[in-house]
Design an enzyme around this catalytic site. Structure first.
Site, PDB file in Angstrom:
ATOM      1  N   ASN A   1       0.723  -1.100  -0.090  1.00  0.00           N
ATOM      2  CA  ASN A   1      -0.072  -0.019  -0.143  1.00  0.00           C
ATOM      3  C   ASN A   1       0.556   1.194   0.585  1.00  0.00           C
ATOM      4  O   ASN A   1      -0.201   2.410  -0.655  1.00  0.00           O
ATOM      5  CB  ASN A   1      -0.957  -0.329   1.316  1.00  0.00           C
ATOM      6  CG  ASN A   1      -2.228  -1.250   1.019  1.00  0.00           C
ATOM      7  OD1 ASN A   1      -2.555  -1.444  -0.092  1.00  0.00           O
ATOM      8  ND2 ASN A   1      -2.127  -2.246   2.141  1.00  0.00           N
TER       9      ASN A   1
ATOM     10  N   TYR B   1       0.014  10.249   6.950  1.00  0.00           N
ATOM     11  CA  TYR B   1       0.972   9.197   5.937  1.00  0.00           C
ATOM     12  C   TYR B   1       2.082  11.134   5.592  1.00  0.00           C
ATOM     13  O   TYR B   1       2.765  10.753   4.821  1.00  0.00           O
ATOM     14  CB  TYR B   1       1.090   8.676   4.635  1.00  0.00           C
ATOM     15  CG  TYR B   1       0.048   7.651   6.120  1.00  0.00           C
ATOM     16  CD1 TYR B   1       1.132   6.423   6.866  1.00  0.00           C
ATOM     17  CD2 TYR B   1      -1.138   7.542   5.431  1.00  0.00           C
ATOM     18  CE1 TYR B   1       1.183   5.607   7.014  1.00  0.00           C
ATOM     19  CE2 TYR B   1      -1.278   5.640   5.941  1.00  0.00           C
ATOM     20  CZ  TYR B   1      -0.062   4.730   7.166  1.00  0.00           C
ATOM     21  OH  TYR B   1      -0.878   3.934   7.247  1.00  0.00           O
TER      22      TYR B   1
HETATM   23  O1  CA2 Z   1       3.800   4.589   8.600  1.00  0.00           O
HETATM   24  C1  CA2 Z   1       4.097   3.292   8.662  1.00  0.00           C
HETATM   25  O2  CA2 Z   1       5.670   3.622   7.690  1.00  0.00           O
HETATM   26  C2  CA2 Z   1       3.742   2.505   7.981  1.00  0.00           C
HETATM   27  O3  CA2 Z   1       4.760   1.501   7.415  1.00  0.00           O
HETATM   28  C3  CA2 Z   1       2.333   2.523   6.595  1.00  0.00           C
HETATM   29  C4  CA2 Z   1       1.649   1.496   6.877  1.00  0.00           C
HETATM   30  C5  CA2 Z   1       1.090   0.655   8.216  1.00  0.00           C
HETATM   31  O4  CA2 Z   1       0.043  -0.516   7.983  1.00  0.00           O
HETATM   32  C6  CA2 Z   1       2.211   0.605   9.697  1.00  0.00           C
HETATM   33  O5  CA2 Z   1       1.700   0.275  10.446  1.00  0.00           O
HETATM   34  C7  CA2 Z   1       2.864   2.086   9.826  1.00  0.00           C
HETATM   35  C8  CA2 Z   1       0.596   0.773   5.897  1.00  0.00           C
HETATM   36  C9  CA2 Z   1       0.530   2.106   4.226  1.00  0.00           C
HETATM   37  C10 CA2 Z   1      -0.269   2.749   3.223  1.00  0.00           C
HETATM   38  O6  CA2 Z   1       0.014   3.373   3.227  1.00  0.00           O
HETATM   39  C11 CA2 Z   1      -0.773   4.284   2.966  1.00  0.00           C
HETATM   40  C12 CA2 Z   1      -0.833   5.567   2.201  1.00  0.00           C
HETATM   41  C13 CA2 Z   1      -1.613   7.010   1.840  1.00  0.00           C
HETATM   42  C14 CA2 Z   1      -2.867   5.978   1.509  1.00  0.00           C
HETATM   43  C15 CA2 Z   1      -3.392   4.278   2.200  1.00  0.00           C
HETATM   44  C16 CA2 Z   1      -2.744   4.187   2.557  1.00  0.00           C
END
Ligand code: CA2
Length: 147
Positions: free
Chosen positions: A11, A23
């Site tokens: 993702n 994010y």
């Molecule tokens: O904070 C981070 O970098 C994470 O690794 C991001 C993951 C999450 O599951 C971890 O707990 C923390 C999620 C990545 C998904 O990124 C998105 C970005 C935009 C929209 C939807 C998802």
């Protein structure tokens, strides 16, 4: 000198398009561009990858391990679930810095546990794209011969 390998999990290709409050607005391409500049300044090559598939991450970790290349790893949600990634890091002997854009410890409790942290050299979380840049700085400082 081996390249720095940056490996991104599920993702993270959506970065910049959704959930900007968590994010931020930078895309994965923005992060790659800046990391490429920072590596070029030090005369080090960058390999930057993203996949939504766990097995790809396992293959890339093994590859970096064989090459003796350090890894900056944001495994996304696989951080909290993947024994396969834990085993790949341990088995390959690769030096890994675990990074997260968000502060996973300030979020849901299921994000508080990491299968990667026990086999990582260090962990950086909560600084948005800067988490990646700090990880690179740490690798330059501690793992990569200075130019
Ligand atoms: O904070 C981070 O970098 C994470 O690794 C991001 C993951 C999450 O599951 C971890 O707990 C923390 C999620 C990545 C998904 O990124 C998105 C970005 C935009 C929209 C939807 C998802």
């Amino acid at each position: 000198m081996p390249a720095v390998h940056v490996i991104n999990g599920p993702n993270l290709n959506l970065l910049g398009s959704r959930e900007p409050d968590i994010y931020g607005r930078a895309t994965l391409e923005d992060i790659e561009t800046r990391l490429t500049e920072l590596c070029a300044e030090r005369g080090v090559e960058l390999v930057f990858r993203q996949s939504n598939h766990e097995g790809d991450l396992v293959d890339w970790i093994q590859e970096a391990g064989r090459l003796g290349a350090p890894i900056i790893l944001n495994a996304g949600a696989l951080t909290h679930t993947s024994i396969a990634i834990h085993d790949a890091i341990k088995g390959s002997g690769a030096v890994v810095v675990e990074v997260h854009l968000s502060n996973v410890h300030a979020r849901e409790s299921f994000r508080h546990h990491s299968f990667i942290a026990p086999v990582a050299r260090g962990v950086i979380a909560g600084f948005g794209p800067t988490s990646y840049f700090l990880a690179l700085e740490a690798l330059f400082d501690r793992e990569i011969r200075k130019t």
